[in-house]
Design a protein around this motif. Structure first.
Motif, PDB file in Angstrom:
ATOM      1  N   SER A 127       0.846  -1.190   0.000  1.00  0.00           N
ATOM      2  CA  SER A 127       0.000   0.000   0.000  1.00  0.00           C
ATOM      3  C   SER A 127       0.882   1.241   0.000  1.00  0.00           C
ATOM      4  O   SER A 127       2.019   1.220   0.475  1.00  0.00           O
ATOM      5  N   GLU A 128       0.328   2.321  -0.553  1.00  0.00           N
ATOM      6  CA  GLU A 128       1.086   3.579  -0.672  1.00  0.00           C
ATOM      7  C   GLU A 128       1.372   4.169   0.715  1.00  0.00           C
ATOM      8  O   GLU A 128       2.433   4.707   0.982  1.00  0.00           O
ATOM      9  N   ASP A 129       0.356   4.062   1.639  1.00  0.00           N
ATOM     10  CA  ASP A 129       0.582   4.672   2.936  1.00  0.00           C
ATOM     11  C   ASP A 129       0.856   3.637   4.015  1.00  0.00           C
ATOM     12  O   ASP A 129       0.109   3.465   4.974  1.00  0.00           O
ATOM     13  N   ASP A 153      10.473  -2.382  -4.132  1.00  0.00           N
ATOM     14  CA  ASP A 153      11.282  -1.615  -5.099  1.00  0.00           C
ATOM     15  C   ASP A 153      12.744  -1.961  -4.855  1.00  0.00           C
ATOM     16  O   ASP A 153      13.098  -2.464  -3.777  1.00  0.00           O
ATOM     17  N   TYR A 163       5.914   0.535  -9.595  1.00  0.00           N
ATOM     18  CA  TYR A 163       6.077   1.932 -10.033  1.00  0.00           C
ATOM     19  C   TYR A 163       4.765   2.699 -10.036  1.00  0.00           C
ATOM     20  O   TYR A 163       4.746   3.918 -10.052  1.00  0.00           O
ATOM     21  N   GLU A 164       3.639   1.963  -9.990  1.00  0.00           N
ATOM     22  CA  GLU A 164       2.342   2.641  -9.977  1.00  0.00           C
ATOM     23  C   GLU A 164       2.155   3.414  -8.676  1.00  0.00           C
ATOM     24  O   GLU A 164       1.358   4.347  -8.619  1.00  0.00           O
ATOM     25  N   MET A 165       2.856   3.027  -7.613  1.00  0.00           N
ATOM     26  CA  MET A 165       2.766   3.755  -6.344  1.00  0.00           C
ATOM     27  C   MET A 165       4.035   4.593  -6.214  1.00  0.00           C
ATOM     28  O   MET A 165       5.150   4.060  -6.294  1.00  0.00           O
ATOM     29  N   GLU A 166       3.832   5.890  -5.992  1.00  0.00           N
ATOM     30  CA  GLU A 166       4.965   6.825  -5.985  1.00  0.00           C
ATOM     31  C   GLU A 166       6.079   6.369  -5.038  1.00  0.00           C
ATOM     32  O   GLU A 166       7.265   6.484  -5.338  1.00  0.00           O
ATOM     33  N   LYS A 167       5.649   5.845  -3.926  1.00  0.00           N
ATOM     34  CA  LYS A 167       6.594   5.443  -2.898  1.00  0.00           C
ATOM     35  C   LYS A 167       7.566   4.352  -3.367  1.00  0.00           C
ATOM     36  O   LYS A 167       8.675   4.237  -2.856  1.00  0.00           O
TER      37      LYS A 167
END
Ligand code: AMP
Length: 399
Positions: A277-279, A298, A326-330
């Motif tokens: 998850s992003e967050d 990553d 890569y779809e999640m900025e993090k």
């Protein structure tokens, strides 16, 4: 490898069936987020329209698996083509049903008909004879411009070609261009030649990896597939993506690389996260120290530095598959940094695959690449030296 050329066909005023690859990514609102594949097909469509042809366009979109699924309708694609060509596009409500056949029969010179998603028909991916025949019955000529699916023996790609002789079928401009460019790279790559291979799974790229080994000097692995290799080496990879049934296979690839003296690189550090998850909490850790229950999403900064060094002396780079989620900025930094490095390099750089093309476009370095292939799997198979089923049937027979 010489392909039947569209320019040698006597197309004037005829009905032409063009198999395109309009399998474009869509955002959550159903908008086309990258129309490269549509734009790439325009030259062939224009050429046929300039010959006063009646043009039938056919493509798949996503994986509706033989069912009519509204979200996979080609309606947004038809609209985009209409905008690009500034001409009306008639959309059939089915593929080879009453509506499509009637509209195809009534199609006049200069008109464009688009069939609905080919994969609404279960027979498409099964290379069903009946379906191939029905599709072929709509037109006097067949053009394949769908490089992205040419490695698949599907009804609209392979089966259909049996109903046209060599004077009535050919490769479109896009297919020609891809085959020519990638063909040159296989025959004569300027060395050192490195392949960067990422993405989610080893399974999808296993054969490609094995077949690439004799052709390249270096392989750099990223993305989820790295963890199957790391696990094989005995690392604790926590909850990272892994294909346990392929651990032996991963070992075989490593052995083969050693035997062929191909330098094989795996990430030395990763961005690990508690959740997908992003967050979520995340941290950079050496590949040996992924906390239990965490997942590597990553490549880390040390791997980026290492990979830059490895790529420094390389003259040809083939890149297929992102380095992380890569779809999640993090988890996009690894992919982005590698993308910038590849873009800045003076090597011949070839990017293949929807995701990789999407990521280089997102960060605006697509123009810096030597070649972006519209087909991921197809470009890999071609580079492995395979003859693609959709291409085999369009080859000029050597006398
Ligand atoms: P592929 O279709 O096999 O080329 O895989 C592309 C997908 O791999 C992208 O959607 C990425 O989000 C995903 N991916 C890349 N790295 C990872 C990773 N470490 N864990 C899970 N998924 C990943």
């Amino acid at each position: 490898m010489e392909l039947l050329n569209i320019k040698n066909l006597d197309l004037a005023g005829e009905t032409v069936f063009i198999r395109c690859d309009f399998n474009v990514p869509m955002d959550e609102f159903g908008n086309i987020s990258d129309d490269r594949r549509i734009r790439s097909a325009i030259s062939t469509i224009h050429y046929c329209l300039d010959q006063n042809c009646a043009v039938i366009l056919a493509s798949h979109l996503g994986r509706p698996e033989g069912q009519v699924v509204a979200k996979y309708s080609l309606a947004p694609v038809a609209k985009r083509i209409q905008q690009l060509l500034k001409r009306d596009v008639i959309l059939a409500s089915d593929v080879v049903g009453e509506d499509a056949l009637a509209k195809a029969a009534a199609l006049k010179e200069g008109e464009i008909l688009m069939l609905e998603n080919l994969r609404y028909e279960a027979g498409e991916t099964k290379n069903n004879e009946e379906l191939s025949k029905k599709l072929a019955s709509m037109a006097a000529f067949y053009i394949n411009d769908a490089f992205g699916v040419s490695h698949r023996a599907h009804a609209s790609v392979e089966g259909i070609t049996r109903y046209f002789d060599n004077e009535h079928k050919a490769a479109g401009f896009l297919l020609q261009k891809e085959i020519e460019f990638l063909g040159k790279i296989i025959q004569n790559p300027v060395r050192p030649f490195a392949a960067i291979v990422g993405g989610s799974k080893v399974s999808g790229k296993l054969e490609a990896l094995i077949n690439l080994l004799p052709k390249v000097d270096k392989i750099l692995i990223g993305g989820g597939m790295a963890f199957t290799f790391l696990k094989h080496l005995g690392y604790d990879i926590g909850a990272s993506l892994v294909e346990d049934d392929l651990l032996d296979e991963a070992g075989r690839i490593l052995e083969e690389a050693k035997r062929l003296d191909v330098k094989f690189y795996l990430p030395i550090d990763v961005v690990a996260a508690e959740k997908f998850s992003e967050d979520t909490l995340s941290k950079i850790v050496p590949s040996q120290e992924i906390p239990s229950g965490w997942m590597g999403l990553d490549i880390g900064p040390a791997t980026v530095r290492l990979y830059r060094e490895v790529l420094n002396d390389v003259q040809t780079i083939l890149w297929n598959g992102p380095m992380g989620v890569y779809e999640m900025e993090k988890f996009a930094r690894g992919s982005n940094k590698i993308a910038h490095f590849v873009a800045d390099s003076y090597a011949t750089t070839v990017v293949g695959g929807g995701d990789t093309a999407d990521l280089v476009q997102r960060i605006g370095v697509d123009e810096e690449m030597t070649f972006i292939s519209t087909g991921g799997g197809a470009s890999l198979e071609l580079l492995e030296g395979k003859i693609l089923p959709g291409v085999a049937s369009l080859m000029v027979q050597e006398k």
